[in-house]
Design an enzyme around this catalytic site. Structure first.
Site, PDB file in Angstrom:
ATOM      1  N   ARG A  19      -6.893  36.621  -5.752  1.00 48.44           N
ATOM      2  CA  ARG A  19      -7.138  38.054  -5.555  1.00 48.44           C
ATOM      3  C   ARG A  19      -8.040  38.574  -6.668  1.00 48.44           C
ATOM      4  NH1 ARG A  19      -5.358  39.486  -9.706  1.00 48.44           N
ATOM      5  NH2 ARG A  19      -6.039  41.607  -9.330  1.00 48.44           N
ATOM      6  N   GLY A  20      -8.458  39.863  -6.516  1.00 54.62           N
ATOM      7  CA  GLY A  20      -9.417  40.423  -7.460  1.00 54.62           C
ATOM      8  C   GLY A  20     -10.806  40.222  -6.866  1.00 54.62           C
ATOM      9  N   ALA A  21     -11.639  41.267  -6.939  1.00 55.24           N
ATOM     10  CA  ALA A  21     -12.905  41.262  -6.204  1.00 55.24           C
ATOM     11  C   ALA A  21     -13.787  40.024  -6.489  1.00 55.24           C
ATOM     12  CB  ALA A  21     -13.659  42.562  -6.481  1.00 55.24           C
ATOM     13  N   ARG A  33     -10.421  40.207   3.857  1.00 57.18           N
ATOM     14  CA  ARG A  33     -10.102  41.461   3.158  1.00 57.18           C
ATOM     15  C   ARG A  33     -11.372  42.322   3.177  1.00 57.18           C
ATOM     16  NH1 ARG A  33      -6.914  41.338  -2.394  1.00 57.18           N
ATOM     17  NH2 ARG A  33      -6.164  43.325  -1.575  1.00 57.18           N
ATOM     18  N   GLN A  89       0.681  43.939  -9.627  1.00 59.18           N
ATOM     19  CA  GLN A  89      -0.341  43.164 -10.345  1.00 59.18           C
ATOM     20  C   GLN A  89      -0.335  43.499 -11.840  1.00 59.18           C
ATOM     21  OE1 GLN A  89      -0.795  44.675  -7.413  1.00 59.18           O
ATOM     22  NE2 GLN A  89      -2.342  43.670  -6.156  1.00 59.18           N
ATOM     23  N   ASP A 129     -13.437  47.281  -6.922  1.00 58.33           N
ATOM     24  CA  ASP A 129     -13.691  46.397  -5.778  1.00 58.33           C
ATOM     25  C   ASP A 129     -15.036  46.672  -5.128  1.00 58.33           C
ATOM     26  OD1 ASP A 129     -10.607  46.580  -6.069  1.00 58.33           O
ATOM     27  OD2 ASP A 129     -11.074  44.735  -4.990  1.00 58.33           O
ATOM     28  N   ASN A 189     -11.059  51.177  -6.015  1.00 59.41           N
ATOM     29  CA  ASN A 189     -10.242  50.258  -6.820  1.00 59.41           C
ATOM     30  C   ASN A 189      -8.797  50.380  -6.350  1.00 59.41           C
ATOM     31  OD1 ASN A 189      -9.986  48.289  -8.929  1.00 59.41           O
ATOM     32  ND2 ASN A 189      -8.960  49.831 -10.159  1.00 59.41           N
TER      33      ASN A 189
END
Ligand code: MRU
Length: 337
Positions: free
Chosen positions: A52-54, A92, A191, A232, A242
């Protein structure tokens, strides 16, 4: 400069032709790598936030797309490449990095797995350099004795090497500067509590975990000097998507006169999206919110929100610090004009 923070494991491993993602659903209790053997594995890992995370989902998708070509007969590859690309992009919707990384591979106009893999590795290596430059440009903002708030996880776990919002913190820490970081939990998937608190404290940075509703009272008491978050997608005009909750922090920061910075790698700036109104916000399942405690009622679970550019003090980018965020400053900084 762009090495990982001490004792923090890397998010994505590509070694001897094998791809593995650190399974972030198991952190902080278990450091476990999920070996990705198929496109379905990769899509599931992205959807379920194992990775995960852009920037990380962009890199993950690039490797997965390249590897997925290995088992496809040559004569079918072109069609299959595009079909796989669409499936990955659909995993996503909010982070621009995912679609942008996939498009970057498609733009090579090849279906050769080795050439696609080389491009994925280049993207991964570039990302490490981007984090280091964000760290260098952001480090002067981290004053000795400061109390800094961050939200969600825009750290090494979400990117590679030093992370984005965390990169100035890691470099200031390495330089011997003493400061303290407030980390909010970031409901519903925690997170902040599970990842950022663990990552920063593992690297030796002083951290205090707070519930998501605590920052207002801390700001009121003068106990937050600076906020740095990740993103993001930054639209052409600077509106910033975000993790849900970011907008609330920006409104509070504006009210209390606290600097609110967004760490934005060039890979997350999206000049094709005019402003925040057209950014697609992912909504996720009810089970993430209900857990075992809540009454079984309807749930609305947006994963992101959009902070208008007028609430943002500045952007910490890999191309420099933007202290008066305007569309033209962003376009100039990211050399899109
Ligand atoms: O749903 P997540 O955990 O992928 O959301 C992550 C964030 O919102 C991060 O702040 C963002 O992706 C930036 S990561 C450098």
């Amino acid at each position: 400069m762009n090495r990982l923070p001490d004792r923090v494991p890397e998010t994505i491993r590509f070694e001897r032709g094998r791809l593995a993602f650190l399974d972030q659903r198991k952190l902080p209790h278990e450091v476990h790598y999920w070996q990705i053997d198929s496109l379905d594995d990769a899509i599931e890992a992205i959807r379920t936030l194992a990775v995960r995370g852009a920037p990380a989902i962009g890199i993950a998708a690039a490797y997965a797309l390249a590897m997925s070509m290995r088992d496809v007969p040559v004569e079918r590859r072109t069609g299959v490449l595009h079909a796989h690309a669409e499936r990955l992009k659909g995993a996503r919707p909010t982070a621009v990095n995912l679609a942008a990384a996939v498009d970057r591979l498609l733009a090579l106009n090849t279906h050769e797995p080795e050439l696609l893999l080389e491009e994925a590795e280049r993207l991964h290596a570039e990302d490490r350099g981007i984090c280091a430059r964000i760290g260098q440009f952001g480090m002067p903002l981290i004053k000795a004795g400061a109390n800094i708030l961050t939200h969600c996880n825009a750290g090494a776990l979400a990117v590679s090497a030093l992370g984005t919002a965390t990169a100035p913190l890691y470099l200031a820490h390495r330089a011997g500067r003493k400061f303290h970081v407030w980390v909010d939990e970031t409901r519903p998937l925690l997170q902040g509590a599970r990842l950022t608190a663990w990552e920063l404290s593992t690297a030796g940075i002083e951290v205090t975990l707070i519930c998501d509703h605590v920052p207002a009272s801390l700001m009121e008491a003068g106990r937050i000097d600076l906020i740095i978050v990740g993103t993001d997608r930054v639209a052409r005009n600077g509106d910033t998507a975000n993790k849900i909750g970011t907008l609330g922090l920006a409104v509070l920061a504006h009210h209390f006169g606290i600097p609110f910075y967004v760490a934005c790698p060039s890979t997350t700036y999206d000049p094709d999206t005019k402003d925040g109104s057209t950014i697609v916000i992912e909504t996720r399942g009810a089970e993430e919110v209900l857990g075992t405690h809540a009454a079984k009622v309807n749930v609305y679970n947006p994963a992101f929100d959009v902070t208008p550019v007028n609430l943002i003090t500045g952007f910490i980018t890999d191309q420099g610090l933007i202290t008066r965020p305007t569309e033209s400053a962003l376009l100039r900084t990211f050399r899109r004009v």
